[in-house]
Design an enzyme around this catalytic site. Sequence first.
Site, short mmCIF file in Angstrom:
data_model
loop_
_atom_site.label_atom_id
_atom_site.label_comp_id
_atom_site.label_asym_id
_atom_site.label_seq_id
_atom_site.Cartn_x
_atom_site.Cartn_y
_atom_site.Cartn_z
N CYS A 255 0.83 -1.19 0.00
CA CYS A 255 0.00 0.00 0.00
C CYS A 255 0.87 1.25 0.00
O CYS A 255 0.53 2.26 -0.59
CB CYS A 255 -0.90 -0.01 1.24
SG CYS A 255 -2.08 1.33 1.33
N GLY B 180 -5.80 -2.17 7.97
CA GLY B 180 -4.87 -2.32 6.86
C GLY B 180 -4.95 -1.15 5.91
O GLY B 180 -5.38 -0.05 6.28
N CYS B 181 -4.56 -1.37 4.68
CA CYS B 181 -4.53 -0.31 3.67
C CYS B 181 -5.91 0.29 3.46
O CYS B 181 -6.88 -0.42 3.19
CB CYS B 181 -4.01 -0.87 2.35
SG CYS B 181 -3.99 0.33 1.01
N PHE B 182 -6.02 1.61 3.56
CA PHE B 182 -7.35 2.23 3.43
C PHE B 182 -7.92 2.16 2.03
O PHE B 182 -9.13 2.32 1.83
CB PHE B 182 -7.38 3.66 3.97
CG PHE B 182 -6.31 4.62 3.53
CD1 PHE B 182 -5.56 4.43 2.38
CD2 PHE B 182 -6.04 5.76 4.30
CE1 PHE B 182 -4.59 5.34 1.98
CE2 PHE B 182 -5.08 6.68 3.91
CZ PHE B 182 -4.35 6.47 2.75
#
Length: 219
Positions: A19, A50-52
């Site tokens: 990310c 986690g990754c937005f």
Amino acid sequence: MNILKSVTFLSLSILLISCFGFTDKKETQTETKATYIAKEKTKVAYFASGCFWCVEAIFESVSGVEEAVSGYAGGHTLNPTYKSIGTGKTGHSETVAVYYNPEKVSFETLVTVFFGSQDPTTKNGQHPDYGTQYRSIAFYETDAEKAIIEKMIAKLNAEVYHGKIATEVTKLKKFYKAEDYHQDFERRNPNQGYIKAVSIPRLNKFKKRFPQLLKTDKH
């Protein structure tokens, strides 16, 4: 030399499926999400897992969710940026603000989406992204929301995860909207390496698991 090349290739490979591997070159993109204006009945819930880019896309697929905005929360640094949280020293986690209609979807259902779209037993990350900035956090603003989250954790710990849930339960202090180029990133960049390898598969896995929660053409 061969060892050096192998290490370099491995580093680049990790960067491409991370990310945080996204460079700053696209910060000048003109196609961005306008500031969302909430409707009268709209409420907001905040989640980090986690990754937005992934989390935003998941929540935006849920019926009753009007908008999801990527940002930062849970830390101690004022005005965090994508670069600064990438150091892991700001205390913030990549977070999504979920604007929803409580007449169509409950906070409890959103909490179900949150836990059902990640591995909540992973401390400080969701594969392949690791670090405090990717840790799992369920934010609350009221005692009622806190009780719903804690009840869900107790149930999942007893029935599924055997007491191993690592998700933090934190009162929201402030949410900082992320840079415009992060908004709707998955939708606008379907061929980007990380999106193809991680984000879309994660979204599809969620859709397969919770088809009854998804938006239809009528929503």
